[in-house]
Design a protein around this motif. Structure first.
Motif, PDB file in Angstrom:
ATOM      1  N   GLN A 224      37.437  10.388  19.183  1.00 49.63           N
ATOM      2  CA  GLN A 224      36.089  10.695  18.662  1.00 49.63           C
ATOM      3  C   GLN A 224      34.982  10.165  19.567  1.00 49.63           C
ATOM      4  O   GLN A 224      33.981  10.831  19.782  1.00 49.63           O
ATOM      5  CB  GLN A 224      35.899  10.045  17.280  1.00 49.63           C
ATOM      6  N   TRP A 225      35.188   8.909  20.024  1.00 52.76           N
ATOM      7  CA  TRP A 225      34.067   8.216  20.675  1.00 52.76           C
ATOM      8  C   TRP A 225      34.436   7.650  22.040  1.00 52.76           C
ATOM      9  O   TRP A 225      35.546   7.169  22.229  1.00 52.76           O
ATOM     10  CB  TRP A 225      33.604   7.015  19.820  1.00 52.76           C
ATOM     11  N   VAL A 226      33.434   7.679  22.923  1.00 56.06           N
ATOM     12  CA  VAL A 226      33.512   6.923  24.171  1.00 56.06           C
ATOM     13  C   VAL A 226      32.438   5.846  24.077  1.00 56.06           C
ATOM     14  O   VAL A 226      31.326   6.144  23.628  1.00 56.06           O
ATOM     15  CB  VAL A 226      33.201   7.871  25.357  1.00 56.06           C
ATOM     16  N   LEU A 227      32.791   4.634  24.453  1.00 57.78           N
ATOM     17  CA  LEU A 227      31.794   3.556  24.422  1.00 57.78           C
ATOM     18  C   LEU A 227      30.905   3.704  25.662  1.00 57.78           C
ATOM     19  O   LEU A 227      31.324   3.443  26.782  1.00 57.78           O
ATOM     20  CB  LEU A 227      32.500   2.193  24.423  1.00 57.78           C
ATOM     21  N   ALA A 228      29.653   4.119  25.438  1.00 62.25           N
ATOM     22  CA  ALA A 228      28.749   4.358  26.582  1.00 62.25           C
ATOM     23  C   ALA A 228      28.001   3.095  26.969  1.00 62.25           C
ATOM     24  O   ALA A 228      27.534   2.970  28.097  1.00 62.25           O
ATOM     25  CB  ALA A 228      27.755   5.462  26.228  1.00 62.25           C
ATOM     26  N   GLY A 229      27.870   2.152  26.037  1.00 63.77           N
ATOM     27  CA  GLY A 229      27.169   0.911  26.371  1.00 63.77           C
ATOM     28  C   GLY A 229      27.255  -0.076  25.226  1.00 63.77           C
ATOM     29  O   GLY A 229      27.465   0.308  24.063  1.00 63.77           O
ATOM     30  N   ARG A 230      27.119  -1.361  25.586  1.00 62.02           N
ATOM     31  CA  ARG A 230      27.151  -2.446  24.589  1.00 62.02           C
ATOM     32  C   ARG A 230      26.141  -3.460  25.076  1.00 62.02           C
ATOM     33  O   ARG A 230      26.386  -4.152  26.053  1.00 62.02           O
ATOM     34  CB  ARG A 230      28.567  -3.034  24.612  1.00 62.02           C
ATOM     35  N   PHE A 231      24.972  -3.486  24.432  1.00 60.03           N
ATOM     36  CA  PHE A 231      23.836  -4.186  25.032  1.00 60.03           C
ATOM     37  C   PHE A 231      23.373  -5.401  24.229  1.00 60.03           C
ATOM     38  O   PHE A 231      23.393  -5.395  22.993  1.00 60.03           O
ATOM     39  CB  PHE A 231      22.661  -3.214  25.203  1.00 60.03           C
ATOM     40  N   ASP A 232      22.880  -6.377  24.993  1.00 57.77           N
ATOM     41  CA  ASP A 232      22.365  -7.620  24.418  1.00 57.77           C
ATOM     42  C   ASP A 232      20.949  -7.378  23.884  1.00 57.77           C
ATOM     43  O   ASP A 232      20.044  -7.034  24.664  1.00 57.77           O
ATOM     44  CB  ASP A 232      22.342  -8.667  25.549  1.00 57.77           C
ATOM     45  N   GLY A 233      20.738  -7.557  22.588  1.00 59.72           N
ATOM     46  CA  GLY A 233      19.414  -7.374  21.998  1.00 59.72           C
ATOM     47  C   GLY A 233      18.832  -6.033  22.376  1.00 59.72           C
ATOM     48  O   GLY A 233      19.509  -5.015  22.327  1.00 59.72           O
ATOM     49  N   MET A 234      17.548  -6.046  22.770  1.00 58.73           N
ATOM     50  CA  MET A 234      16.923  -4.781  23.183  1.00 58.73           C
ATOM     51  C   MET A 234      16.845  -4.714  24.699  1.00 58.73           C
ATOM     52  O   MET A 234      15.774  -4.555  25.278  1.00 58.73           O
ATOM     53  CB  MET A 234      15.519  -4.688  22.602  1.00 58.73           C
ATOM     54  N   SER A 235      17.995  -4.899  25.336  1.00 57.40           N
ATOM     55  CA  SER A 235      17.996  -4.890  26.804  1.00 57.40           C
ATOM     56  C   SER A 235      19.096  -3.958  27.292  1.00 57.40           C
ATOM     57  O   SER A 235      19.789  -3.336  26.489  1.00 57.40           O
ATOM     58  CB  SER A 235      18.261  -6.311  27.323  1.00 57.40           C
ATOM     59  N   ARG A 236      19.281  -3.939  28.613  1.00 62.01           N
ATOM     60  CA  ARG A 236      20.428  -3.215  29.181  1.00 62.01           C
ATOM     61  C   ARG A 236      21.452  -4.206  29.731  1.00 62.01           C
ATOM     62  O   ARG A 236      22.377  -3.812  30.429  1.00 62.01           O
ATOM     63  CB  ARG A 236      19.955  -2.278  30.296  1.00 62.01           C
ATOM     64  N   ARG A 237      21.244  -5.485  29.412  1.00 63.38           N
ATOM     65  CA  ARG A 237      22.252  -6.478  29.823  1.00 63.38           C
ATOM     66  C   ARG A 237      23.475  -6.317  28.914  1.00 63.38           C
ATOM     67  O   ARG A 237      23.312  -5.931  27.740  1.00 63.38           O
ATOM     68  CB  ARG A 237      21.704  -7.907  29.653  1.00 63.38           C
ATOM     69  N   PRO A 238      24.658  -6.644  29.420  1.00 63.29           N
ATOM     70  CA  PRO A 238      25.846  -6.487  28.570  1.00 63.29           C
ATOM     71  C   PRO A 238      25.767  -7.385  27.330  1.00 63.29           C
ATOM     72  O   PRO A 238      25.375  -8.545  27.423  1.00 63.29           O
ATOM     73  CB  PRO A 238      26.998  -6.932  29.476  1.00 63.29           C
ATOM     74  N   GLY A 239      26.111  -6.852  26.191  1.00 67.85           N
ATOM     75  CA  GLY A 239      26.152  -7.647  24.963  1.00 67.85           C
ATOM     76  C   GLY A 239      27.411  -8.491  24.945  1.00 67.85           C
ATOM     77  O   GLY A 239      28.484  -8.006  25.317  1.00 67.85           O
ATOM     78  N   THR A 240      27.295  -9.740  24.527  1.00 67.79           N
ATOM     79  CA  THR A 240      28.464 -10.627  24.472  1.00 67.79           C
ATOM     80  C   THR A 240      28.449 -11.362  23.134  1.00 67.79           C
ATOM     81  O   THR A 240      27.494 -11.249  22.362  1.00 67.79           O
ATOM     82  CB  THR A 240      28.424 -11.690  25.598  1.00 67.79           C
ATOM     83  N   GLU A 241      29.484 -12.166  22.912  1.00 67.11           N
ATOM     84  CA  GLU A 241      29.540 -12.956  21.669  1.00 67.11           C
ATOM     85  C   GLU A 241      28.418 -13.989  21.618  1.00 67.11           C
ATOM     86  O   GLU A 241      28.152 -14.558  20.579  1.00 67.11           O
ATOM     87  CB  GLU A 241      30.902 -13.643  21.525  1.00 67.11           C
ATOM     88  N   LYS A 242      27.787 -14.240  22.747  1.00 68.33           N
ATOM     89  CA  LYS A 242      26.669 -15.204  22.782  1.00 68.33           C
ATOM     90  C   LYS A 242      25.328 -14.533  22.482  1.00 68.33           C
ATOM     91  O   LYS A 242      24.305 -15.198  22.352  1.00 68.33           O
ATOM     92  CB  LYS A 242      26.590 -15.887  24.156  1.00 68.33           C
ATOM     93  N   SER A 243      25.325 -13.204  22.411  1.00 68.28           N
ATOM     94  CA  SER A 243      24.093 -12.496  22.039  1.00 68.28           C
ATOM     95  C   SER A 243      23.855 -12.734  20.549  1.00 68.28           C
ATOM     96  O   SER A 243      24.791 -12.974  19.786  1.00 68.28           O
ATOM     97  CB  SER A 243      24.243 -10.984  22.242  1.00 68.28           C
ATOM     98  N   ASP A 244      22.594 -12.603  20.125  1.00 66.27           N
ATOM     99  CA  ASP A 244      22.311 -12.677  18.682  1.00 66.27           C
ATOM    100  C   ASP A 244      22.599 -11.320  18.031  1.00 66.27           C
ATOM    101  O   ASP A 244      23.077 -11.219  16.918  1.00 66.27           O
ATOM    102  CB  ASP A 244      20.831 -13.028  18.445  1.00 66.27           C
TER     103      ASP A 244
END
Ligand SMILES: C[S@@+](CC[C@H](N)C(=O)[O-])C[C@H]1O[C@@H](n2cnc3c(N)ncnc32)[C@H](O)[C@@H]1O
Length: 253
Positions: A224-244
């Protein structure tokens, strides 16, 4: 809570958030994103921003009171725009009561969005999978499902033991928030009093399941899905477990 929801959210810059989301729409393939469905739309703050930016929007929320606020806000927008331009809007923005874990649309949209931790209202992975399936059925090929999640880091750091007392017009409320680490549940409790009538205190309890990013990725059906992005907050930085907060951008196959 619908009565004072906008007051509770007064720190949120929905205009900026809508700009961020519309930038993420560039991940869609094919036609430009025009039709947007928001799940768990609350009182419609973000829908209004998107409608003002020219998107054809509609939304649903499980709470009748929230959906009613959103519908009224969008209707007012429609009337005002038609008065200004002297033309009927080509699309009537709307909101209704519905369950994001069990919904269908008559015609596919270009993007489904689900914001401000609303995904975390899926209490079990099975429910989150249902949401992902419904969204997959609602989005055209190449279209998007964008949602954000609250991380455990955010819960522990900011809402592990939180207390707030507020008044809004003739209502007072106490908000108590705490995190249950074993069950990974973020609890928000509201004790609401009508200061005018001095009636009974109302109690509203919200439980949100906090998933790890890996758990969410494991829920994605690769057909169904391709993961196109996973972003930190409202940025284009990669989202991680340390993101809020992490925004997921999924593209429909
Ligand atoms: C934190 S609010 C976010 C509202 C809105 N997205 C915003 O950004 O202001 C979460 C919303 O999720 C809604 N909600 C919870 N479970 C839901 C479900 N199963 N289906 C649809 N809405 C749901 C609640 O009623 C509430 O309005």
């Amino acid at each position: 809570m619908a009565y004072f929801y906008d007051h509770l959210m007064r720190h949120v810059n929905y205009h900026r958030w809508a700009l961020y989301i519309s930038e993420l729409f560039s991940f869609a393939e094919g036609e430009r994103v025009a039709r947007v469905l928001e799940l768990a739309c609350g009182t419609g703050n973000l829908l209004l921003e998107l409608a003002q930016a020219g998107y054809k929007v509609c939304g649903l929320d499980l709470s009748y009171e929230m959906a009613r606020e959103a519908a009224a806000r969008l209707h007012k927008f429609k009337l005002e725009s038609e008065k200004k331009s002297n033309h009927p809007l080509p699309f009537a923005p709307c909101a209704w009561r519905g369950d994001m874990q069990n919904f269908a649309v008559a015609a596919p949209v270009d993007a489904v969005i689900c914001l401000y931790d609303s995904f975390n209202y899926c209490a079990e992975p099975e429910r989150a999978r249902r949401l992902l399936n419904c969204a997959a059925a609602a989005v055209r090929r190449g279209g998007l499902f964008i949602f954000d999640v609250c991380t455990e880091h955010n819960c522990r750091r900011n809402f592990g033991n939180y207390y707030e007392r507020e008044s809004y017009l003739e209502v007072s409320y106490i908000r108590r928030a705490y995190f249950k680490p074993l069950r990974k549940i973020q609890v928000n409790e509201f004790f609401i009093t009508d200061d005018f009538s001095r009636g009974p205190t109302l109690y509203e309890r919200h439980e949100q399941r906090i998933y790890s990013l890996r758990e969410i990725e494991a829920m994605l059906d690769p057909q169904q899905w391709v993961l196109a992005g996973r972003f930190d907050g409202m940025s284009r930085r990669p989202g991680t477990e340390k993101s809020d907060r992490v925004h997921f951008v999924l593209k429909r196959i």
